[in-house]
Design a protein around this motif. Structure first.
Motif, PDB file in Angstrom:
ATOM      1  N   THR A  30      -1.412  -2.807  -0.381  1.00 22.06           N
ATOM      2  CA  THR A  30      -2.430  -2.517   0.638  1.00 22.06           C
ATOM      3  C   THR A  30      -2.823  -1.044   0.602  1.00 22.06           C
ATOM      4  N   LEU A  31      -1.807  -0.165   0.492  1.00 22.81           N
ATOM      5  CA  LEU A  31      -2.098   1.272   0.423  1.00 22.81           C
ATOM      6  C   LEU A  31      -2.902   1.600  -0.819  1.00 22.81           C
ATOM      7  N   PHE A  32      -2.470   1.016  -1.936  1.00 27.43           N
ATOM      8  CA  PHE A  32      -3.167   1.282  -3.202  1.00 27.43           C
ATOM      9  C   PHE A  32      -4.644   0.889  -3.088  1.00 27.43           C
ATOM     10  N   ALA A  33      -4.893  -0.294  -2.524  1.00 28.25           N
ATOM     11  CA  ALA A  33      -6.272  -0.785  -2.411  1.00 28.25           C
ATOM     12  C   ALA A  33      -7.105   0.077  -1.463  1.00 28.25           C
ATOM     13  N   LEU A  34      -6.450   0.622  -0.425  1.00 30.44           N
ATOM     14  CA  LEU A  34      -7.175   1.494   0.501  1.00 30.44           C
ATOM     15  C   LEU A  34      -7.537   2.829  -0.163  1.00 30.44           C
ATOM     16  N   ARG A  35      -6.605   3.343  -0.956  1.00 24.66           N
ATOM     17  CA  ARG A  35      -6.842   4.639  -1.590  1.00 24.66           C
ATOM     18  C   ARG A  35      -7.768   4.540  -2.784  1.00 24.66           C
ATOM     19  N   TRP A  36      -7.565   3.485  -3.564  1.00 27.45           N
ATOM     20  CA  TRP A  36      -8.332   3.357  -4.808  1.00 27.45           C
ATOM     21  C   TRP A  36      -8.967   1.966  -4.879  1.00 27.45           C
ATOM     22  N   PRO A  37      -9.965   1.722  -4.055  1.00 28.00           N
ATOM     23  CA  PRO A  37     -10.567   0.374  -3.994  1.00 28.00           C
ATOM     24  C   PRO A  37     -11.162  -0.068  -5.328  1.00 28.00           C
ATOM     25  N   ASP A  38     -11.575   0.889  -6.185  1.00 31.70           N
ATOM     26  CA  ASP A  38     -12.147   0.508  -7.484  1.00 31.70           C
ATOM     27  C   ASP A  38     -11.177   0.763  -8.627  1.00 31.70           C
ATOM     28  N   GLY A  39      -9.886   0.826  -8.300  1.00 30.85           N
ATOM     29  CA  GLY A  39      -8.885   1.113  -9.317  1.00 30.85           C
ATOM     30  C   GLY A  39      -8.521   2.586  -9.298  1.00 30.85           C
ATOM     31  N   PHE A  40      -7.356   2.911  -9.856  1.00 28.29           N
ATOM     32  CA  PHE A  40      -6.834   4.276  -9.790  1.00 28.29           C
ATOM     33  C   PHE A  40      -7.805   5.303 -10.377  1.00 28.29           C
ATOM     34  N   PRO A  48     -10.107   8.029 -14.847  1.00 32.49           N
ATOM     35  CA  PRO A  48      -9.688   6.699 -14.381  1.00 32.49           C
ATOM     36  C   PRO A  48      -8.543   6.064 -15.174  1.00 32.49           C
ATOM     37  N   GLU A  49      -8.169   6.665 -16.308  1.00 32.26           N
ATOM     38  CA  GLU A  49      -7.125   6.012 -17.111  1.00 32.26           C
ATOM     39  C   GLU A  49      -5.762   6.627 -16.810  1.00 32.26           C
ATOM     40  N   TYR A  50      -4.752   5.767 -16.755  1.00 30.86           N
ATOM     41  CA  TYR A  50      -3.428   6.229 -16.347  1.00 30.86           C
ATOM     42  C   TYR A  50      -2.346   5.366 -16.971  1.00 30.86           C
ATOM     43  N   SER A  51      -1.129   5.887 -16.902  1.00 29.84           N
ATOM     44  CA  SER A  51       0.024   5.066 -17.275  1.00 29.84           C
ATOM     45  C   SER A  51       0.862   4.876 -16.019  1.00 29.84           C
ATOM     46  N   TYR A  52       1.430   3.718 -15.871  1.00 32.29           N
ATOM     47  CA  TYR A  52       2.247   3.443 -14.688  1.00 32.29           C
ATOM     48  C   TYR A  52       3.715   3.652 -15.031  1.00 32.29           C
ATOM     49  N   ILE A  53       4.391   4.506 -14.269  1.00 31.01           N
ATOM     50  CA  ILE A  53       5.816   4.737 -14.488  1.00 31.01           C
ATOM     51  C   ILE A  53       6.557   3.869 -13.474  1.00 31.01           C
ATOM     52  N   ALA A  54       6.962   2.684 -13.927  1.00 32.19           N
ATOM     53  CA  ALA A  54       7.465   1.660 -13.011  1.00 32.19           C
ATOM     54  C   ALA A  54       8.717   2.105 -12.267  1.00 32.19           C
ATOM     55  N   THR A  55       9.623   2.817 -12.957  1.00 28.90           N
ATOM     56  CA  THR A  55      10.890   3.177 -12.317  1.00 28.90           C
ATOM     57  C   THR A  55      10.674   4.067 -11.091  1.00 28.90           C
ATOM     58  N   ARG A  56       9.619   4.857 -11.098  1.00 28.64           N
ATOM     59  CA  ARG A  56       9.381   5.776  -9.972  1.00 28.64           C
ATOM     60  C   ARG A  56       8.107   5.427  -9.198  1.00 28.64           C
ATOM     61  N   TYR A  59       1.799   6.843 -10.821  1.00 27.93           N
ATOM     62  CA  TYR A  59       0.648   6.662 -11.706  1.00 27.93           C
ATOM     63  C   TYR A  59       0.384   8.010 -12.354  1.00 27.93           C
ATOM     64  N   GLN A  60       0.458   8.060 -13.687  1.00 27.63           N
ATOM     65  CA  GLN A  60       0.248   9.344 -14.372  1.00 27.63           C
ATOM     66  C   GLN A  60      -1.105   9.351 -15.062  1.00 27.63           C
ATOM     67  N   CYS A  61      -1.886  10.357 -14.718  1.00 29.52           N
ATOM     68  CA  CYS A  61      -3.222  10.510 -15.301  1.00 29.52           C
ATOM     69  C   CYS A  61      -3.109  10.734 -16.811  1.00 29.52           C
ATOM     70  N   ASN A  62      -3.889   9.998 -17.587  1.00 31.26           N
ATOM     71  CA  ASN A  62      -3.844  10.140 -19.050  1.00 31.26           C
ATOM     72  C   ASN A  62      -4.483  11.436 -19.524  1.00 31.26           C
ATOM     73  N   GLN A  63      -5.288  12.061 -18.674  1.00 34.97           N
ATOM     74  CA  GLN A  63      -5.975  13.288 -19.085  1.00 34.97           C
ATOM     75  C   GLN A  63      -5.193  14.538 -18.685  1.00 34.97           C
ATOM     76  N   CYS A  64      -4.926  14.722 -17.376  1.00 30.03           N
ATOM     77  CA  CYS A  64      -4.284  15.972 -16.943  1.00 30.03           C
ATOM     78  C   CYS A  64      -2.788  15.795 -16.675  1.00 30.03           C
ATOM     79  N   LYS A  65      -2.280  14.580 -16.808  1.00 27.54           N
ATOM     80  CA  LYS A  65      -0.851  14.266 -16.645  1.00 27.54           C
ATOM     81  C   LYS A  65      -0.364  14.400 -15.202  1.00 27.54           C
ATOM     82  N   HIS A  66      -1.281  14.550 -14.261  1.00 27.51           N
ATOM     83  CA  HIS A  66      -0.891  14.591 -12.848  1.00 27.51           C
ATOM     84  C   HIS A  66      -0.272  13.246 -12.458  1.00 27.51           C
ATOM     85  N   GLN A  67       0.799  13.321 -11.665  1.00 25.71           N
ATOM     86  CA  GLN A  67       1.439  12.084 -11.217  1.00 25.71           C
ATOM     87  C   GLN A  67       1.167  11.859  -9.730  1.00 25.71           C
TER      88      GLN A  67
END
Ligand SMILES: [Zn+2]
Length: 315
Positions: A30-40, A48-56, A59-67
């Protein structure tokens, strides 16, 4: 809408609420959908592209590496409480008629008094931020008021010591029915203070009706029209129709705060007043109150511990 339609409207039942938000995964989604209704989208570089770090759960940005996480950058940032507890707190706060004390929250949610106090204050701040974004407009009844005060020095009302001063304003429509309300703690009733407050909280198209207290003419600094009705004070002034709603609301807020919270410290009063107004301003829409408060919480920046004490920044 007649009063009974406010009192008897249906809210959201607890079983229905739990079917929607009973698990961490449901709350997270629910939080994810509220924050990013059109995807992360990266909050830093908008990529818009990211990798998901499941253990933590990051969502890590593929461009600037911000988590980022679903909670980072919101009022839930860095929380140690499960999201199900937060969601339940928002449900309890939004569905109760007069609010719920942090002690009651602590018992009901099974969390410590301190944790409940933090949750309660963060959510009240979210309510305050949300309402403060929209100035009052229309025909506005406005008055000076005071809360608390323990010292008995024989003085009452204006100028009494130990009391916290606050501005109360209610906007009404052309039929004279109340629409929205704002109550803010002020340093005192000087022209400079009323001028600053009005500029932030009143739309310039408003017409403000007050009693004869001199500082109120400073609403004109905000571009508002001003009509002062000079009364002799005392019981007859309470019955003037020009002040009917403001007097009713002031009675209600004092009873409500006394009834639910017994007493409120001066530094925390701005949030309790804001909570009362927030609930009043959405009184016709109990069913959507949960979603609205959740939305406000998601859109409130993290509040670090030192800001929770609210020693400054009252407005
Ligand atoms: Zn990025």
């Amino acid at each position: 809408m007649p009063k009974n339609m406010v009192q008897f409207q249906k809210g959201q039942s607890l079983p229905h609420f739990l079917s929607l938000y009973g698990t961490e995964q449901q709350c997270h989604d629910t939080l994810f959908a509220l924050r990013w209704p059109d995807g992360f989208v990266c909050p830093i570089c908008c990529h818009p592209e990211y990798s998901y770090i499941a253990t933590r759960e990051l969502y890590q940005c593929n461009q600037c590496k911000h988590q980022a996480s679903a909670t980072s950058g919101t009022v839930f940032d860095s929380t140690k409480l499960p999201l199900t507890i937060w969601f339940l707190a928002i449900y309890l706060i939004s569905q109760s008629k007069d609010g719920i004390s942090s002690l009651n929250l602590s018992r009901t949610l099974g969390i410590s008094d301190n944790a409940a106090l933090r949750v309660k204050h963060k959510l009240m701040q979210a309510m305050k931020n949300r309402d403060d974004q929209v100035p009052l407009s229309g025909i506005i009844q406005m008055d000076d008021s005071y809360m608390g005060g323990r010292r008995h020095d024989g003085k009452r009302g204006r100028g009494a010591s130990g009391k916290t001063a606050f501005v109360a304003a209610v906007s009404t429509n052309l039929e004279g029915h109340p629409e929205r309300m704002r109550m803010s703690v002020v340093e005192g009733f000087s022209s400079a203070e009323i001028s600053r407050w009005s500029t932030k909280h009143l739309d310039p198209s408003s017409i403000v009706i007050t009693d004869g207290l001199a500082c109120f003419s400073a609403v004109e600094d905000a571009g508002c029209g001003h009509e002062a009705i000079v009364t002799g004070g005392g019981p007859e002034s309470v019955e003037l129709k020009e002040f009917k709603w403001i007097n009713t609301m002031l009675g209600n807020v004092k009873n409500s705060i006394r009834g639910t919270y017994h007493s409120v410290s001066q530094k925390h009063l701005p949030r309790y007043l804001a909570e009362f107004c927030y609930r009043f301003n959405r009184r016709f829409n109990l069913k959507n109150m949960f979603k609205r408060l959740l939305y406000a919480a998601v859109n409130t920046l993290p509040i670090p511990q030192h800001k929770l004490s609210l020693a400054e920044d009252w407005w």
